[in-house]
Design a protein around this motif. Structure first.
Motif, mmCIF file in Angstrom:
data_model
loop_
_atom_site.group_PDB
_atom_site.id
_atom_site.type_symbol
_atom_site.label_atom_id
_atom_site.label_comp_id
_atom_site.label_asym_id
_atom_site.label_seq_id
_atom_site.Cartn_x
_atom_site.Cartn_y
_atom_site.Cartn_z
ATOM 1 N N PHE A 109 8.387 4.716 -6.767
ATOM 2 C CA PHE A 109 7.948 6.086 -6.477
ATOM 3 C C PHE A 109 6.420 6.161 -6.536
ATOM 4 N N LEU A 110 5.846 5.546 -7.568
ATOM 5 C CA LEU A 110 4.383 5.529 -7.720
ATOM 6 C C LEU A 110 3.719 4.725 -6.611
ATOM 7 N N LEU A 111 4.355 3.647 -6.188
ATOM 8 C CA LEU A 111 3.842 2.885 -5.051
ATOM 9 C C LEU A 111 3.724 3.773 -3.821
ATOM 10 N N GLU A 140 0.831 -1.202 0.000
ATOM 11 C CA GLU A 140 0.000 0.000 0.000
ATOM 12 C C GLU A 140 0.867 1.254 0.000
ATOM 13 N N ARG A 141 0.298 2.354 -0.480
ATOM 14 C CA ARG A 141 0.987 3.633 -0.472
ATOM 15 C C ARG A 141 1.184 4.122 0.958
ATOM 16 N N VAL A 142 2.178 5.003 1.135
ATOM 17 C CA VAL A 142 2.468 5.545 2.468
ATOM 18 C C VAL A 142 2.129 7.025 2.567
ATOM 19 N N PHE A 143 1.827 7.654 1.436
ATOM 20 C CA PHE A 143 1.630 9.098 1.413
ATOM 21 C C PHE A 143 0.508 9.530 2.358
ATOM 22 N N ASP A 144 -0.603 8.804 2.351
ATOM 23 C CA ASP A 144 -1.753 9.172 3.180
ATOM 24 C C ASP A 144 -1.392 9.168 4.660
ATOM 25 N N LEU A 175 15.888 1.345 -17.736
ATOM 26 C CA LEU A 175 15.344 0.413 -16.755
ATOM 27 C C LEU A 175 15.547 0.894 -15.325
ATOM 28 N N LYS A 176 16.674 1.539 -15.042
ATOM 29 C CA LYS A 176 16.901 2.042 -13.682
ATOM 30 C C LYS A 176 15.879 3.117 -13.331
ATOM 31 N N VAL A 177 15.592 4.005 -14.287
ATOM 32 C CA VAL A 177 14.596 5.055 -14.045
ATOM 33 C C VAL A 177 13.202 4.448 -13.941
ATOM 34 N N THR A 178 12.870 3.538 -14.838
ATOM 35 C CA THR A 178 11.529 2.952 -14.854
ATOM 36 C C THR A 178 11.240 2.187 -13.576
ATOM 37 N N THR A 179 12.190 1.384 -13.111
ATOM 38 C CA THR A 179 11.948 0.601 -11.899
ATOM 39 C C THR A 179 11.932 1.487 -10.657
ATOM 40 N N LEU A 237 -2.366 5.981 -16.749
ATOM 41 C CA LEU A 237 -2.848 4.810 -16.011
ATOM 42 C C LEU A 237 -1.726 4.168 -15.211
ATOM 43 N N GLU A 238 -1.258 4.930 -14.222
ATOM 44 C CA GLU A 238 -0.176 4.460 -13.356
ATOM 45 C C GLU A 238 -0.607 4.501 -11.898
ATOM 46 N N TRP A 239 -1.947 4.431 -11.694
ATOM 47 C CA TRP A 239 -2.488 4.362 -10.345
ATOM 48 C C TRP A 239 -2.524 2.902 -9.894
#
Length: 342
Positions: free
Chosen positions: A298-300, A127-131, A289-293, A252-254
């Motif tokens: 980051f999105l997580l 789960e995300r941690v931002f909240d 690949l380093k940026v994408t992963t 669509l990266e949610w």
């Protein structure tokens, strides 16, 4: 069974020290941009003592910062302890065509320094941690509590669109397409490019109402505006109906539930045979690949999202009632076009 500890090679130990200090490298890059070093340097190399008064900086400490960044090729040191531009530093200037100043500022935004240490918690929970950190969801926090971060985000997305709109437009197959809706299209750089190139195409810019309020002036008045409709809304709820092409670039990266909701909205709005094209960084075949992963993690952290695999998107297409046709790279970028039909 336990493995036998191995004595590390000097190369392995150096690599791990560098990885462990990588937060410091990002901090140094952010400091240089925040101070305005790339803008203060011109075509002639300058010493830290010459730059410091212009930047309001302590000259000996500024020299330390510049020297640290030369180890990554951001600047280069010449004779006489003078520092000069490189191709990297020029991209950080405000006046740089195709610049990346705000992309860097966004990747190193203050909230990220609080979120990254909680990555282990996010991996445990999924789960995300931002909240938890800020008491509300990511975009609500930006809109309500952090206008500076919101502006940096908007400008970073604008810079990204300027860099990639032309190659994406080159890569899209618009055969038989008379109407396109750019879902989550921001200020409209991509739809603007498409309308310029295809004189009979009709376009729709679709994004949240507060976002499309800042649409490019050329899409509001003038010849292109006659072929462009601007609509505010949430693509997870509904999208404009009866378009030939539903286009989403880095949207669509949610979490999967939200991405599936958007795909279902497209399936419901399109006619039989309407096309869906997602322009995204896929994990497989990534040229960065380093940026994408890293962006995947980051999105997580911030929205509970992810960078997709092709197989994962194929499953989402099927669940939304769309037919998946595969993907292909966008030449000159790290993006892919993922295609399907209603």
């Amino acid at each position: 069974m336990t493995s036998t500890p191995l004595r590390p090679t000097p190369e392995a130990a150096t690599k791990l020290r560098e990885l462990g200090m990588s937060l410091g490298f990002a901090g140094a890059l952010r400091a240089a941009v925040t101070l305005g070093v790339p803008d203060a340097l011109d075509d002639e190399p300058r010493t830290a003592a010459e730059l410091a008064p212009q930047l309001g900086a302590h000259a000996p400490t500024l020299e330390r910062l510049l020297r640290a960044l030369t180890t990554h090729g951001v600047f280069v040191e010449r004779d006489g302890r003078r520092f000069a531009h490189t191709d990297l530093s020029r991209l950080l200037r405000e006046d740089a065509p195709g610049g990346m100043r705000f992309i860097v500022l966004w990747a190193t935004a203050p909230w990220t320094w609080q979120a990254w240490p909680l990555l282990a918690d996010a991996v445990r929970s999924g789960e995300r941690v931002f909240d938890t950190l800020f008491g509300k969801q990511f975009f609500a926090h930006l809109a309500e509590d952090d206008p500076e971060a919101a502006e940096t985000f908007d400008r970073a997305m604008t810079q990204s669109s300027r860099i990639t709109s032309a190659p994406v437009a080159d890569a899209l197959d618009l055969t038989g397409v008379a109407s396109v809706v750019d879902i989550g299209g921001g200020q409209g750089h991509l739809v603007h490019t498409l309308l310029e190139r295809h004189q009979t195409l009709r376009g729709t810019l679709f994004d949240l109402p507060g976002v499309v309020a800042g649409a490019l002036p050329e899409l509001r008045e003038g010849p292109l505006a006659e072929r462009c409709e601007i609509i505010g809304g949430d693509c997870r709820e509904s999208v404009p109906k009866d378009r030939d092409l539903y286009l989403c670039k880095n949207v669509l990266e949610w979490d999967d539930e939200s991405s599936l909701a958007a795909l279902r909205a497209m399936a419901a709005a399109g006619r039989p045979g309407s096309r869906v094209a997602l322009v995204q960084n896929l994990v497989e075949d990534s040229t960065e690949l380093k940026v994408t992963t890293a962006m995947d993690l980051f999105l997580l952290l911030n929205v509970g999202g992810k960078k997709h695999t092709a197989a994962g998107l194929a499953e989402l297409f099927a669940a939304a009632g769309l037919t998946y046709h595969g993907y292909r790279p966008v030449p000159g970028t790290s993006l892919h076009v993922v295609e399907g039909t209603v």
